[in-house]
Design an enzyme around this catalytic site. Structure first.
Site, PDB file in Angstrom:
ATOM      1  N   LEU A  37      44.362  24.832  40.580  1.00 54.69           N
ATOM      2  CA  LEU A  37      44.586  26.173  41.121  1.00 54.69           C
ATOM      3  C   LEU A  37      44.527  27.109  39.907  1.00 54.69           C
ATOM      4  CD1 LEU A  37      45.205  27.188  43.979  1.00 54.69           C
ATOM      5  CD2 LEU A  37      47.620  26.832  43.537  1.00 54.69           C
ATOM      6  N   ASP A  38      43.648  28.113  39.957  1.00 49.66           N
ATOM      7  CA  ASP A  38      43.495  29.030  38.814  1.00 49.66           C
ATOM      8  C   ASP A  38      44.826  29.712  38.481  1.00 49.66           C
ATOM      9  OD1 ASP A  38      40.808  28.522  38.650  1.00 49.66           O
ATOM     10  OD2 ASP A  38      40.221  30.244  39.877  1.00 49.66           O
TER      11      ASP A  38
END
Lengths: 254, 57
Positions: A37-38
């Site tokens: 997840l960025d």
């Protein structure tokens, strides 16, 4: 301790930062994650603890769901609002956009689309990750275009002041929501970048089951046994972590 | 149970769950006494199940 730990990641840390914090909190080295997840994204991050690290392949293939806010009128090099602004549409052009137009463009973007992958991604070109090129300011000309699938699209609103569209959607493995947001802006002729991204599902898990890293730390410190029970719905024991697999019970000697 | 090998008993048990005309579902093998996950079995198209992952305590 072997199982899946469902974390509700906040905006800011990398997925690796979360893994490192949870390793320290639980005192367990063998922890990985199933699907990055960025840093700018929040929501469900699936952590694999102990023997559960062996099932990552079977969780990575699962579809994912996101709530995304796309800022129209801004195009950036990263396809999200953390990147360098490449182009901005004039306010007069944006103020002419109607909610109906935006909604219609959003709903037309269901299905399999051929989109360019973001240059700030771990997709490899000539053996190197794209973001390594991007960080050096040396983006290759042949950035890959790949098929990405988006479905169950729900238009959740249009803000005519900030020019932001809120959408909930599901995507298949290998699909980039940033590429979807960028394409939405292109189709509307004004450019677009992801302003907010929250992962709500990573099949078979839902963010409603997840808890924050801080809650994990607190609950683990106050635990009464060395099992994951204290983590409530955020802890899924290994035998239950792949509910889409047929369950076959056998005697140990078989 | 070791990587790649399936005992006769487990093979017979798997055959009971395969439905004709349907792609075989991936399987998680659980120890009925302890409830522990022992292995994951996957059947590739045109092949019988193979053990893909084995889990230890």
């Amino acid at each position: 301790m072997n199982g899946v730990l469902l974390v509700d990641k906040s905006i800011g840390p990398t997925s690796h930062d979360v893994v490192a914090k949870v390793r320290r909190a639980l005192g367990i080295r063998s922890i990985g994650h199933a699907g990055t997840l960025d840093p700018m994204a929040s929501g469900l991050l699936v952590l694999l603890v102990g023997e559960a690290t062996k099932i990552s392949d079977y969780l990575l293939n699962g579809d994912k769901a996101y709530e995304v806010v796309v800022r129209l009128g801004v195009r950036t090099d990263s396809m999200d609002m953390t990147g360098l602004i490449l182009e901005e549409a004039p306010a007069e052009t944006l103020s002419r956009l109607t909610e109906a137009e935006v909604q219609s463009a959003v709903m037309a973007m269901a299905g399999t689309l051929e989109l360019q992958v973001p240059v700030h991604s771990a997709v490899k070109v000539n053996g190197k990750k794209l973001y390594e090129f991007a960080h050096r300011g040396d983006v290759p000309e042949d950035v890959p275009v790949r098929e990405m699938s988006f479905y169950d699209i729900e238009f959740r609103g249009w803000n005519p002041v900030t020019f932001e569209a809120t959408v909930h959607l599901r995507s298949s493995k290998g699909s980039f929501i940033r590429a979807w947001g960028n394409e939405l802006g292109r189709r509307l002729g004004v450019g677009g970048s992801v302003a907010v991204l929250r992962r709500t599902e990573s099949q078979p898990f839902h963010v409603g089951q997840a808890i924050s890293v801080e809650a994990i730390q607190e609950r683990w410190e106050a635990r009464k046994s060395r099992s994951g029970e204290c983590l409530g719905s955020a802890w899924v024991e290994l035998p239950e972590a792949l509910p889409h697999f047929l369950r076959l019970e056998i005697e140990a000697r078989m | 149970m070791r990587n790649g090998q399936i005992s006769k008993g487990l093979q017979a048990e798997l055959l009971r769950h395969i439905k004709l005309g349907e792609a075989p579902k991936p399987v998680r093998v659980i120890n009925s006494e302890e409830g522990r996950l022992l292995a994951l079995l996957i059947a590739q198209p045109g092949e019988f199940y193979k053990i893909r992952r084995v889990f230890v305590d």
